[in-house]
Design an enzyme around this catalytic site. Structure first.
Site, short mmCIF file in Angstrom:
data_model
loop_
_atom_site.label_atom_id
_atom_site.label_comp_id
_atom_site.label_asym_id
_atom_site.label_seq_id
_atom_site.Cartn_x
_atom_site.Cartn_y
_atom_site.Cartn_z
N THR A 1 0.80 -1.23 0.00
CA THR A 1 0.00 0.00 0.00
C THR A 1 0.83 1.28 0.00
O THR A 1 0.43 2.24 -0.66
CB THR A 1 -1.03 0.01 1.15
OG1 THR A 1 -0.35 -0.18 2.39
CG2 THR A 1 -2.06 -1.09 0.97
N TRP B 1 -0.17 -5.63 -23.07
CA TRP B 1 -0.05 -4.58 -22.04
C TRP B 1 -1.38 -4.40 -21.28
O TRP B 1 -1.40 -4.27 -20.06
CB TRP B 1 0.34 -3.29 -22.75
CG TRP B 1 0.77 -2.13 -21.94
CD1 TRP B 1 0.12 -1.55 -20.90
CD2 TRP B 1 1.98 -1.38 -22.14
NE1 TRP B 1 0.84 -0.48 -20.44
CE2 TRP B 1 1.97 -0.35 -21.18
CE3 TRP B 1 3.03 -1.46 -23.04
CZ2 TRP B 1 3.00 0.59 -21.09
CZ3 TRP B 1 4.05 -0.53 -22.96
CH2 TRP B 1 4.05 0.48 -22.00
N ILE B 2 -2.47 -4.40 -22.03
CA ILE B 2 -3.78 -4.08 -21.44
C ILE B 2 -4.24 -5.17 -20.47
O ILE B 2 -5.17 -4.96 -19.70
CB ILE B 2 -4.82 -3.87 -22.57
CG1 ILE B 2 -6.03 -3.07 -22.08
CG2 ILE B 2 -5.29 -5.19 -23.17
CD1 ILE B 2 -5.77 -1.61 -22.00
N ARG C 1 -4.71 -5.00 -15.50
CA ARG C 1 -6.02 -4.36 -15.40
C ARG C 1 -6.07 -3.15 -14.49
O ARG C 1 -6.92 -2.29 -14.63
CB ARG C 1 -7.04 -5.41 -14.92
CG ARG C 1 -7.40 -6.40 -15.98
CD ARG C 1 -8.04 -7.63 -15.38
NE ARG C 1 -7.06 -8.42 -14.64
CZ ARG C 1 -7.28 -9.64 -14.15
NH1 ARG C 1 -8.46 -10.19 -14.30
NH2 ARG C 1 -6.34 -10.29 -13.51
N GLU D 1 -7.25 5.29 -24.92
CA GLU D 1 -6.60 4.91 -26.17
C GLU D 1 -7.16 5.71 -27.33
O GLU D 1 -8.35 6.04 -27.37
CB GLU D 1 -6.80 3.41 -26.42
CG GLU D 1 -6.02 2.93 -27.65
CD GLU D 1 -6.05 1.42 -27.86
OE1 GLU D 1 -6.61 0.70 -27.02
OE2 GLU D 1 -5.51 0.98 -28.89
N TYR D 2 -6.30 5.98 -28.27
CA TYR D 2 -6.69 6.57 -29.54
C TYR D 2 -7.73 5.67 -30.19
O TYR D 2 -7.53 4.46 -30.28
CB TYR D 2 -5.44 6.66 -30.43
CG TYR D 2 -5.65 7.39 -31.73
CD1 TYR D 2 -5.54 8.78 -31.80
CD2 TYR D 2 -5.93 6.69 -32.89
CE1 TYR D 2 -5.72 9.44 -32.99
CE2 TYR D 2 -6.12 7.35 -34.10
CZ TYR D 2 -6.02 8.73 -34.14
OH TYR D 2 -6.19 9.39 -35.33
N SER D 3 -8.85 6.23 -30.63
CA SER D 3 -9.93 5.39 -31.13
C SER D 3 -10.05 5.42 -32.64
O SER D 3 -10.29 6.47 -33.24
CB SER D 3 -11.26 5.85 -30.53
OG SER D 3 -12.30 5.16 -31.18
N LEU E 1 2.34 3.20 -8.45
CA LEU E 1 3.69 2.65 -8.45
C LEU E 1 3.70 1.16 -8.14
O LEU E 1 4.49 0.41 -8.73
CB LEU E 1 4.54 3.42 -7.41
CG LEU E 1 5.95 2.90 -7.19
CD1 LEU E 1 6.78 2.96 -8.46
CD2 LEU E 1 6.64 3.68 -6.08
N ARG F 1 7.30 -7.69 -17.32
CA ARG F 1 7.55 -7.31 -18.71
C ARG F 1 9.01 -6.99 -19.00
O ARG F 1 9.39 -6.88 -20.18
CB ARG F 1 6.64 -6.14 -19.10
CG ARG F 1 5.16 -6.44 -18.97
CD ARG F 1 4.76 -7.73 -19.69
NE ARG F 1 3.31 -7.97 -19.61
CZ ARG F 1 2.70 -8.97 -20.22
NH1 ARG F 1 3.39 -9.85 -20.94
NH2 ARG F 1 1.39 -9.15 -20.10
#
Lengths: 312, 312, 312, 312
Positions: free
Chosen positions: B90, B111-112, B115, B121-123, B223, B233
């Site tokens: 925490t 990446w997504i 959660r 995101e650019y649509s 963080l 990753r």
């Protein structure tokens, strides 16, 4: 022509016939369609793998009571309506469903934005994707709307439609052909094409495939988050293709939780959210006043949205 | 050759020069690179848009104290090490960072799956995608590993490599050409191509583009979740392309939170997790015993993994 | 002397006997203890209300395969071990369990910090709390540790222990007496005490009760988050009282998912996480070097922790 | 008489005066009240520790654009209204705030049910709680409502009120006295009371304290979740005590994000959600029809709720 092999269909039949005894909440209408794919789009499907809870489980959690109690069915209905009307969420979280979904990648990308769910997706890092891609039916080849950047206008016709379908099919075919070539695999047999070549790694080769290719996943979600998903994705503003999946799931919901389904329709799916300004307009109208957009303080666009809701 | 227009670069310069006064926790080393794109892959980048907190904010939260107190720097360091070593989470959630990331769609899909973050995101439902796609550098054209289905083996060479690059480039070019044709737009000028045609709606036309096309998003994360993302990753098992992004973000972390960065390296990134069986082996070895795989009760694969960790 | 009334126990017996047919994954060993309270502390319990999935469901999700397949049991075991060892999380999210827990408020306050779960708690805004409070057994009346602010030292004895028990009992009794008096209710019969008085609202009266009073909730969680909860709460650093609940749930896990239970013990519960510095020490020791704390670069405290893990 | 010591107040003053330069989004009106406690209830407070973003950051994320752009203020306002009206959520997640809150335990138990937030709470396992407890002001000593199990009726008066206050004060005082006695500490000086005694461990002694005792925490949340919290907790159905905190935070919101604050009031806080059935009634009324509960198909309770919303 569901995209499951004969082997898989046999396995489904066998799994369904293998019945066990349980003391858990069980819904006969859902057991009947368990494991069976419901067709969506040209190659997609939704099928129920498992579920937890029934309408009574919601009531039970709301009462934090023991066992089913002796309440009559109309009291359960009344309580579920009450919970839905007053936006209680935690009792609806006590039901859970696990679905197996096959869907185009560009729809998967919208779907995954609903974060409060569990997902196991077929991995093209490990495995080879099947040659299955989405081609819209001719009646869904919508043109770009000029009033709404996000929306669809009328339907493309004639040569323009034919050309679009040709592009989509050819490019999908060619991408896959090249995907398999880069993997050094025979497109028909999946066997090594040329023993003198190494083959590009799967995690890279996949990047040649367009987002109309089908992927699949197990998606597990609690009822509260499922209803939220359905409200947004069965909405007229959602893209047609994801709406088709939402509608398939709504048909599952109706079998699974009939009381919740009715409450969901009344208090969520077909309900209206009206702003403070909007309510001011409604009250003045109900009092017999003639209200105009100019007098309302609302923008033209917002006023039009309100009038549509009020069917004025 | 960053993929930002001159206009955008001018805006970044202006935004950076416009300094304000604040009493909030501020990190000079991060202010210096604020808004500046860090190049990743051929057209991608990561840049810091905003941040909350510094190393002291973690300490402050852990102490739920008021103000900075009078503790010396080495006490802060000791406490951060303690928190990291004992998997406290925490206090690390009390820092937050907002990044602007440009990345290929197939990386965005990995990446997504993290959660617990916020994303805009650019649509491509609303907007037209730029003609920017990822082509691996020749030294990254890995072949499929035969011992590890998920992994990469050696590097493709000669004709095979040339053919892969040719396919990727040509198919990417052609997909975009057809994307624009379906939209009824000129590929160079974005103007209407043929006034007699309507153009396919954007939300459908995009489905012809392969997953090596670039998308972009704002990604905001605390963080604790960022460290979890980086551990997975930046790991050797992650796909090379997402590791490049993880490494870029680790370089940001080092500027932002130097004490946390050191603790993260020691207790997470380069630490080892050893099973009960594995610890049994280690203890027997330390006692001078000669232990073999057969005696260990571990599988060959697991034993090899342990020996690699122990550098035996 | 479980804190369920005879009526409730009768309902449980009835619910268990009412068996239905299902094609869902079913675990006989768990069906046997379904609904049955497992006693924890003096008045608490844990009981299973519902569950989704078995060991095979984890394997199935990992393979995103159809049906049970024909893999032998030792292949399932190997895959579950692999998933646990490599910290794969999503396949474990495919199982779900719903528990009914009765626990003291101060334990509920620790428990609820695990956010990724669904909870319906008994509400003292709506309902009147029962007169049930936690009094530690004499052997658990720990004194404050002087080396560890968070921990327990030896056990209180003699007069001091007697006085503590006296305080806890008397204050709990008196709080409840006053709670009912403020509600204007008879403590024995729950009937109105004095018709001329109105009674304080329940949502305020409850604030007189200490945090050793029992509350109860339905708690539904996926297996991945459950394992995370168990790892932290069955740990020696967790407070004794919550460890008792964690241990009760571990006994449920063993019946529900025997393969996962074994993997969890080996790779999580009894595993060790060793820092980069710590691994440096281990490797030097294995190479026959004599390493001391001074040479290790580690603090005294960290060194001691490492030696305890290595049993040196 | 805020519950912060003189030392703490001095630290706050110093922290505020220590200004740094930043290129981040900065809100002057919020900087002015940074760190300053806003009083709530008798001993509670809310104060802003840090924040990320301003109204423009929401617009920026919605546009995934670079820098502030050249849009005029009324365009930002129009976009924020649009996003709020259409229940867009992700752009609002791009702002974040960190609050320090001091609040009674029974309120903390309601508050913590909002799971999507970061929390560091003062730990009574580690530290000794201060002698601070909540006693309602006489005008808030509500009696139990007889029509609504959850709600408050009129206010207690005379002897009954006096007796309630006496109980709450005496029991709170006595609990603390005994808490310190069990810890073997002097209530005034916090020094050891009797060197021959060991003292009960803190993690057990705390269980004697009632839930009107104050705890405190750092609470960090994104704007979207904050608005959700505020809508539920500033609502008339929420308990008075938590509404007081919600109102304090709304006053912070007004300074921080004036455009979002206005949109929130219009489209959330004071808006109405009307069911499909309810909309049927409204439309018939607007068409001049006389509709009654009997004809509406709605329950008496639901009808009354609708009429209240319509002010009929």
């Amino acid at each position: 022509m569901m995209s499951l092999s004969q082997l898989q269909l046999d396995e489904i039949r066998e799994a369904k016939q293998f019945k066990k005894q349980t003391s858990r909440a069980t819904v006969d209408a859902l057991e009947e369609i368990l494991f069976e794919p419901i067709k969506v789009l040209d190659h997609g499907f939704v099928r129920v793998i498992d579920y937890m809870g029934d309408d009574s489980a919601i009531v039970q959690a709301a009462r934090v009571s023991y066992g089913k109690g002796t309440k009559k069915i109309n009291e359960d209905k009344g309580l579920i309506n009450y919970l839905m009307r007053h936006w209680h969420t935690t009792p609806f979280e006590m039901c859970e469903i696990k679905l197996h979904v096959k869907l185009p990648i560009f729809i998967a990308r919208q779907w995954i934005r609903h974060r409060t769910a569990n997902v196991n997706e077929y991995s093209a890092r490990y495995s080879i994707l099947d040659k299955e891609f989405y081609i819209p039916a001719p009646e869904n080849l919508a043109m770009q709307s000029h009033t709404n950047r996000q929306g669809r206008g009328g339907v493309l016709e004639g040569e323009e439609a034919a050309r679009v379908l040709e592009i989509l099919k050819n490019d999908s075919e060619q991408s896959y052909k090249h995907y398999m070539e880069m993997l050094n695999l025979n497109e028909e047999t999946n066997e090594v094409l040329d023993p003198s070549r190494a083959g590009l790694t799967r995690e890279l080769a996949r990047m040649n495939l367009p987002v109309n290719y089908y992927t699949q996943w197990y998606w597990k979600v609690d009822l509260n988050n499922l209803l939220h998903f359905l409200r947004l994705r069965a909405d007229a503003h959602a893209q047609f293709e994801i709406r088709e999946y939402a509608n398939a799931i709504i048909s599952i919901l109706e079998k699974w939780l009939p009381l919740t389904f009715e409450a969901f329709k009344n208090y969520r799916l077909n309900s209206a959210s009206i702003s403070e300004q909007g309510m001011g307009v409604v009250k003045r109208m109900l009092a017999g006043e003639k209200v105009t957009q100019e007098l309302s303080g609302m923008s033209k666009r917002e006023w039009d949205e309100l009038m549509m809701v009020l069917e004025k």
